[in-house]
Design an enzyme around this catalytic site. Sequence first.
Site, PDB file in Angstrom:
ATOM      1  N   CYS A 171       0.841  -1.213  -0.041  1.00  0.00           N
ATOM      2  CA  CYS A 171      -0.198   0.014  -0.094  1.00  0.00           C
ATOM      3  C   CYS A 171       0.852   1.082   0.131  1.00  0.00           C
ATOM      4  CB  CYS A 171      -0.741  -0.014   1.406  1.00  0.00           C
ATOM      5  SG  CYS A 171      -1.739   1.554   1.466  1.00  0.00           S
TER       6      CYS A 171
ATOM      7  N   CYS B 268      -5.293   6.450  -2.919  1.00  0.00           N
ATOM      8  CA  CYS B 268      -4.800   5.057  -3.299  1.00  0.00           C
ATOM      9  C   CYS B 268      -3.138   5.494  -3.543  1.00  0.00           C
ATOM     10  CB  CYS B 268      -5.419   4.178  -3.985  1.00  0.00           C
ATOM     11  SG  CYS B 268      -4.601   2.499  -4.460  1.00  0.00           S
TER      12      CYS B 268
END
Length: 317
Positions: A105, A256
């Site tokens: 991530c 994101c």
Amino acid sequence: MTLPIARDLDRLRTALDQLSGQAYTKGHGTGNDFVLVPDLDGETELSPDHVEALCDRHLGVGADGLIRVVKSTHLIEGRDLLAAHPEAVWFMDYRNADGSIAQTCGNGIRVFVHYLLTRGLVQLAPGQGLAVGTRAGLRTVTRLEDGYSVDMGPWSYLDPELAEERASDSLVLAAGLADPRPALSLSLGNPHTVVALSEEADLQALDLTKTPSVDPVPPRGSNVEFVVPADPLFHEGVGRVRMRVHERGVGETQSCGTGACAAATAVRLWAGDQDALRWSVGVPGGTLGVEFVPQADGSERVILSGPAVLVFDGTVV
């Protein structure tokens, strides 16, 4: 008769009861938020129910994902990584909000390193980098004066046969779009499918509470990014796009990091300008920087930059 939703709530309440006394920290990177659970010696067992309960925005802390802060030596994946990279002392054990395991991530790893730094677990001066283990491999995070940059490694096509076509490999249909749109699937350690839209109004009209359909579905599923290029696309040598994203196992998020990298990569390919190395990606939670670094073997490493914030500490009661 017990309704499914009641059984689900009971399951999450039970999981929270099991976590009584567990310390945690809430953090975010451009609005992409995380629960960080310290487990330096690898003694905490977190089931998918535990993760889902902590990430639940009604019963738990609320977050897009959970990061277990652990040393690499306490995970199988971490020990495998240490064999080649002994400098990767720390491992970002990342889980999606539904409890599923994720490879990496981009926003989360900045928050992870910021946590290590603020807790005195590492020393890192501006300009210095820290090696971090992830399930997508080694990632190096560099402290900046106003945030962190992350070497995300090389980008690649999910379908290598598309390397020459550089156009699209799938169709995506989302609530708010009348027809399926062509899309391109890329890997930044985790899978992404990028869809180009022509108007900001189309971007805002999307209903991403519903999961977009991708045809064909990538083997491990996919995050789906919807992007609108700026007009003009480049300003002072920097490419500009806006993005919304539906993350697998989560839903729509404010940002994101790997998705921003995928969005910039796809728009750059579609624009056909390989000399455009710096990009600014606007997301609902802020702005991220993306830079491409050409390698001698013809690949390109992707550098993601942005802020990291710790919001509060707490204990499950």
